[in-house]
Design an enzyme around this catalytic site. Structure first.
Site, PDB file in Angstrom:
ATOM      1  N   SER A  47       0.821  -1.217   0.000  1.00  0.00           N
ATOM      2  CA  SER A  47       0.000   0.000   0.000  1.00  0.00           C
ATOM      3  C   SER A  47       0.850   1.260   0.000  1.00  0.00           C
ATOM      4  O   SER A  47       0.318   2.366   0.101  1.00  0.00           O
ATOM      5  CB  SER A  47      -0.928   0.004   1.224  1.00  0.00           C
ATOM      6  OG  SER A  47      -0.165  -0.003   2.421  1.00  0.00           O
ATOM      7  N   ASN A 133      -1.959  -1.809  13.302  1.00  0.00           N
ATOM      8  CA  ASN A 133      -3.410  -1.572  13.341  1.00  0.00           C
ATOM      9  C   ASN A 133      -3.767  -0.280  14.083  1.00  0.00           C
ATOM     10  O   ASN A 133      -4.569   0.518  13.607  1.00  0.00           O
ATOM     11  CB  ASN A 133      -4.126  -2.758  13.997  1.00  0.00           C
ATOM     12  CG  ASN A 133      -3.948  -4.030  13.202  1.00  0.00           C
ATOM     13  OD1 ASN A 133      -3.372  -4.009  12.106  1.00  0.00           O
ATOM     14  ND2 ASN A 133      -4.419  -5.151  13.724  1.00  0.00           N
ATOM     15  N   THR A 178     -38.436  27.722 -10.402  1.00  0.00           N
ATOM     16  CA  THR A 178     -38.789  26.432  -9.827  1.00  0.00           C
ATOM     17  C   THR A 178     -39.153  25.582 -11.041  1.00  0.00           C
ATOM     18  O   THR A 178     -39.722  26.092 -12.016  1.00  0.00           O
ATOM     19  CB  THR A 178     -39.979  26.513  -8.840  1.00  0.00           C
ATOM     20  OG1 THR A 178     -41.142  26.896  -9.568  1.00  0.00           O
ATOM     21  CG2 THR A 178     -39.733  27.518  -7.728  1.00  0.00           C
ATOM     22  N   HIS A 179     -38.783  24.324 -11.013  1.00  0.00           N
ATOM     23  CA  HIS A 179     -38.970  23.424 -12.168  1.00  0.00           C
ATOM     24  C   HIS A 179     -38.268  23.984 -13.407  1.00  0.00           C
ATOM     25  O   HIS A 179     -38.674  23.700 -14.533  1.00  0.00           O
ATOM     26  CB  HIS A 179     -40.449  23.193 -12.470  1.00  0.00           C
ATOM     27  CG  HIS A 179     -41.263  22.850 -11.263  1.00  0.00           C
ATOM     28  ND1 HIS A 179     -41.471  21.551 -10.845  1.00  0.00           N
ATOM     29  CD2 HIS A 179     -41.887  23.645 -10.359  1.00  0.00           C
ATOM     30  CE1 HIS A 179     -42.216  21.570  -9.732  1.00  0.00           C
ATOM     31  NE2 HIS A 179     -42.461  22.826  -9.421  1.00  0.00           N
ATOM     32  N   SER A 300     -12.110  25.168 -28.280  1.00  0.00           N
ATOM     33  CA  SER A 300     -12.366  23.922 -28.991  1.00  0.00           C
ATOM     34  C   SER A 300     -11.307  23.765 -30.077  1.00  0.00           C
ATOM     35  O   SER A 300     -10.884  24.743 -30.688  1.00  0.00           O
ATOM     36  CB  SER A 300     -13.757  23.977 -29.624  1.00  0.00           C
ATOM     37  OG  SER A 300     -13.840  23.086 -30.714  1.00  0.00           O
ATOM     38  N   LYS A 306     -15.668  28.759 -29.802  1.00  0.00           N
ATOM     39  CA  LYS A 306     -16.072  28.179 -28.519  1.00  0.00           C
ATOM     40  C   LYS A 306     -15.310  28.712 -27.314  1.00  0.00           C
ATOM     41  O   LYS A 306     -14.133  29.002 -27.392  1.00  0.00           O
ATOM     42  CB  LYS A 306     -15.913  26.643 -28.552  1.00  0.00           C
ATOM     43  CG  LYS A 306     -16.946  25.912 -29.369  1.00  0.00           C
ATOM     44  CD  LYS A 306     -18.382  26.163 -28.916  1.00  0.00           C
ATOM     45  CE  LYS A 306     -18.701  25.486 -27.601  1.00  0.00           C
ATOM     46  NZ  LYS A 306     -18.733  24.038 -27.724  1.00  0.00           N
ATOM     47  N   GLU A 313     -17.539  22.198 -15.418  1.00  0.00           N
ATOM     48  CA  GLU A 313     -17.997  20.860 -15.836  1.00  0.00           C
ATOM     49  C   GLU A 313     -17.264  19.772 -15.065  1.00  0.00           C
ATOM     50  O   GLU A 313     -17.854  18.766 -14.659  1.00  0.00           O
ATOM     51  CB  GLU A 313     -17.802  20.692 -17.340  1.00  0.00           C
ATOM     52  CG  GLU A 313     -18.735  21.603 -18.133  1.00  0.00           C
ATOM     53  CD  GLU A 313     -18.365  21.638 -19.605  1.00  0.00           C
ATOM     54  OE1 GLU A 313     -18.968  20.887 -20.368  1.00  0.00           O
ATOM     55  OE2 GLU A 313     -17.452  22.402 -19.971  1.00  0.00           O
ATOM     56  N   TYR A 340      -9.482  -5.437  13.303  1.00  0.00           N
ATOM     57  CA  TYR A 340      -8.903  -4.951  12.054  1.00  0.00           C
ATOM     58  C   TYR A 340      -8.995  -6.028  10.987  1.00  0.00           C
ATOM     59  O   TYR A 340      -8.783  -7.206  11.263  1.00  0.00           O
ATOM     60  CB  TYR A 340      -7.426  -4.555  12.267  1.00  0.00           C
ATOM     61  CG  TYR A 340      -6.750  -4.169  10.964  1.00  0.00           C
ATOM     62  CD1 TYR A 340      -6.856  -2.881  10.463  1.00  0.00           C
ATOM     63  CD2 TYR A 340      -6.044  -5.118  10.219  1.00  0.00           C
ATOM     64  CE1 TYR A 340      -6.269  -2.531   9.256  1.00  0.00           C
ATOM     65  CE2 TYR A 340      -5.448  -4.780   9.013  1.00  0.00           C
ATOM     66  CZ  TYR A 340      -5.564  -3.483   8.534  1.00  0.00           C
ATOM     67  OH  TYR A 340      -4.995  -3.140   7.343  1.00  0.00           O
ATOM     68  N   GLN A 345      -7.480  -1.363   4.536  1.00  0.00           N
ATOM     69  CA  GLN A 345      -6.360  -0.669   3.903  1.00  0.00           C
ATOM     70  C   GLN A 345      -6.845   0.277   2.802  1.00  0.00           C
ATOM     71  O   GLN A 345      -6.217   1.298   2.534  1.00  0.00           O
ATOM     72  CB  GLN A 345      -5.379  -1.710   3.331  1.00  0.00           C
ATOM     73  CG  GLN A 345      -4.213  -1.120   2.569  1.00  0.00           C
ATOM     74  CD  GLN A 345      -3.056  -2.105   2.457  1.00  0.00           C
ATOM     75  OE1 GLN A 345      -2.313  -2.304   3.390  1.00  0.00           O
ATOM     76  NE2 GLN A 345      -2.940  -2.739   1.301  1.00  0.00           N
ATOM     77  N   LYS A 348      -8.017   4.501   2.699  1.00  0.00           N
ATOM     78  CA  LYS A 348      -7.212   5.683   2.369  1.00  0.00           C
ATOM     79  C   LYS A 348      -7.318   6.052   0.894  1.00  0.00           C
ATOM     80  O   LYS A 348      -7.254   7.219   0.540  1.00  0.00           O
ATOM     81  CB  LYS A 348      -5.756   5.430   2.774  1.00  0.00           C
ATOM     82  CG  LYS A 348      -5.584   5.410   4.291  1.00  0.00           C
ATOM     83  CD  LYS A 348      -4.197   5.012   4.738  1.00  0.00           C
ATOM     84  CE  LYS A 348      -3.928   3.520   4.620  1.00  0.00           C
ATOM     85  NZ  LYS A 348      -4.851   2.670   5.391  1.00  0.00           N
TER      86      LYS A 348
HETATM   87  N1  ARG Z   1      -1.138  -0.864   5.421  1.00  0.00           N
HETATM   88  C1  ARG Z   1      -2.077  -1.277   6.403  1.00  0.00           C
HETATM   89  C2  ARG Z   1      -3.343  -0.447   6.296  1.00  0.00           C
HETATM   90  O1  ARG Z   1      -3.286   0.584   5.727  1.00  0.00           O
HETATM   91  C3  ARG Z   1      -1.489  -1.128   7.757  1.00  0.00           C
HETATM   92  C4  ARG Z   1      -2.073  -2.047   8.768  1.00  0.00           C
HETATM   93  C5  ARG Z   1      -1.578  -3.403   8.532  1.00  0.00           C
HETATM   94  N2  ARG Z   1      -2.053  -4.300   9.525  1.00  0.00           N
HETATM   95  C6  ARG Z   1      -1.924  -5.615   9.426  1.00  0.00           C
HETATM   96  N3  ARG Z   1      -2.448  -6.314  10.357  1.00  0.00           N
HETATM   97  N4  ARG Z   1      -1.358  -6.183   8.396  1.00  0.00           N
HETATM   98  O2  ARG Z   1      -4.385  -0.806   6.796  1.00  0.00           O
END
Ligand code: ARG
Length: 495
Positions: A47, A133, A178-179, A300, A306, A313, A340, A345, A348
């Site tokens: 990750s 974790n 409205t509408h 354009s 244009k 947009e 966990y 993971q 994020k």
């Molecule tokens: N890269 C992991 C995450 O973002 C970190 C936690 C990993 N924990 C584990 N038990 N392998 O969640």
């Protein structure tokens, strides 16, 4: 901002014949495995390409953890300060652009490896009593709190522009809809500010998400809590959290704060999308209420005439992206067993995408709005006396007629005007007189747009006085700032 790095697979390692040595690379685990993970798993599991940007927060919480371990009697003062110094150097290296190697599974592994490079074996003591974790949950919360502050600033910049533009519009009148049908005349500033207040609510939601993030999970270990007598209160104060998680199992799996921030940003994106839609529509030749400038429009490749409002947009399109991020996160967490799970993971990916997107979109929308020119004559030209039909009914009401009867009488007049293809105010007085006995010669005053607007002075209405106090309230709301101050960092190292 730290870019996401996509780390190419280490081809030498990938080509190496099995069995792979268990500890060939720097890993935070591996003792119980006879061989290392397959490259296919590595590629999926890694990750670092997403979470590298968490490094400043991981360093910060690691330094606090080193102090907590010293306080708990696990580390000597020398060990703790060595780790703190080492982490400062690691931060310098990462700040200077140090890039991960292929075997860095995630940001925590990367920092651990660099710390080993800096201070040797004592680095191994830092992971006592903690787990990735509680570490990743803490780092993500710190990141989210900072993101909330940055988002708040960007939203306020847009609101400030809206407020400036509303003031500038002064007494300009335009139709409200409205509408998407012409409804009643309003001050153009009132329309502008109709986009201000949704952002005010967004800021409150962002603040709420920041509060949700401000609960410290560190000290929960992998799931069952920490076996060493660390002071979580000390960690909380040092890292600037407002509270402590009360259950270690919940703490390592709680991603409510991510969901809350994703909802807040999705609503924000939705509001920006609706503003964008209004402006795109108003910028069309058919409406012509606004004219876009050069800096936030594109041309354009084929049609020389244009001018396209691309920023708006893309802002509108981003609403769909953020909704996808929110749904992806909710889908991820809904069926998870307690504790966990690696599914988390991916939180994020959604979180960073949503915040990054908003931080790109907000300044572009702000710029577009600041640059465009309003065309008051076109706004005024779109007003028609039929839009004062309600005022006409109110005229009768003021003479004692029930609103229902007044509505019917005016309806008759509207139909007559429609049949004659004329405006209400060009019908002869006789038509009014036959529609209702209470219509008198002054009825034509009731068909004035200016008068229609001036009558609506109840709080929140489009009357000039009401809009003036709305502007004051808007200005006051911009001055309010939620308290996002962090705690004092506790350090053993003198900076
Ligand atoms: N890269 C992991 C995450 O973002 C970190 C936690 C990993 N924990 C584990 N038990 N392998 O969640």
């Amino acid at each position: 901002m730290i870019p996401n790095l996509v780390v190419e697979p280490d081809s030498a390692a990938a080509d190496a014949p099995p069995p792979r040595p268990a500890r060939a690379t720097h890993r935070l685990w591996g003792g119980r495995f006879a061989t290392g993970p397959a490259p296919e798993l590595d590629a999926l599991n890694r990750s670092i390409g997403i979470d590298l940007r968490l490094w400043p927060f991981d360093v910060r919480l690691s330094k606090a953890w080193a102090v907590a371990l010293w306080h708990a009697g696990v580390l000597t003062l020398e060990e703790s300060t060595a780790i703190e110094h080492g982490l400062d150097t690691v931060a310098e290296r990462l700040g200077g652009g140090e890039t991960p190697v292929a075997s860095d599974e995630d940001v925590h592994t990367l920092i651990d490896r660099l710390l080993h490079e800096e201070i040797g074996d004592v680095a191994s003591k830092l992971h006592t009593g903690r787990s990735r974790n509680d570490q990743v949950a803490t780092a993500t919360r710190l990141w989210a709190m900072e993101a909330c502050t940055t988002l708040d600033t960007a939203v306020r910049a847009l609101q400030r522009t809206m407020l400036d533009r509303a003031v500038e519009l002064g007494a300009t009148l335009m139709p409200s809809y409205t509408h998407l049908q012409r409804a009643q005349p309003v001050l153009a500033s009132h329309w502008m500010l109709s986009h201000f207040w949704p952002l005010d609510r967004d800021r409150a939601r962002i603040e709420g998400a920041s509060r949700a993030a401000g609960v410290l999970p560190l000290g929960s270990g992998a799931v069952a809590g920490c076996a060493f007598p660390i002071s979580r209160v000390l960690l909380q104060g040092s890292l600037g959290f407002a509270g402590l998680s009360r259950n270690s199992i919940d703490a390592v799996s709680d991603r409510d704060f991510v969901a809350e921030l994703l909802f807040a940003t999705t609503m924000l994106a939705t509001h920006l999308s609706r503003l964008a839609e209004d402006l795109i529509l108003f910028g069309s030749s058919e409406f012509g209420f606004v004219q876009f400038g050069d800096s936030f429009t594109t041309g354009s490749s084929m049609m020389p005439q244009k001018r396209n409002p691309d920023a708006l947009e893309i802002a509108r399109g981003s609403g769909a992206r953020l909704l996808g991020d929110l749904v992806a996160l909710l889908g991820t967490i809904k069926g998870l067993p307690t504790g966990y799970n690696k599914d988390l993971q991916d939180d994020k990916r959604a979180l960073f995408d949503a915040v990054d997107t908003m931080l790109l979109v907000l300044p572009a929308v702000t710029g577009t709005l600041a640059e465009l020119a309003f065309r008051p004559e076109r706004m005024k030209g779109a007003l028609a006396s039929s839009m004062m039909a309600t005022d006409l009914a109110d005229y009768l009401v003021e003479k004692g007629v029930s609103f229902r009867d007044a509505h019917a009488a005016v309806g008759k007049l509207v139909r007559e005007a429609e049949e004659k293809r004329c405006e209400l105010n060009t019908l002869p007085f006789e038509s009014f007189a036959s529609a209702h006995v209470h219509f008198e010669r002054d009825v034509f005053d009731a068909l004035s747009a200016v008068r229609s607007v001036e009558r609506r002075e109840a709080d929140g209405g489009t009357g000039p006085g009401a809009v003036r106090s709305q502007i004051d309230a808007a200005r006051a709301s911009l001055a309010e700032k939620w308290d996002s101050t962090r705690g004092n960092e506790l350090r053993l190292v003198t900076p």
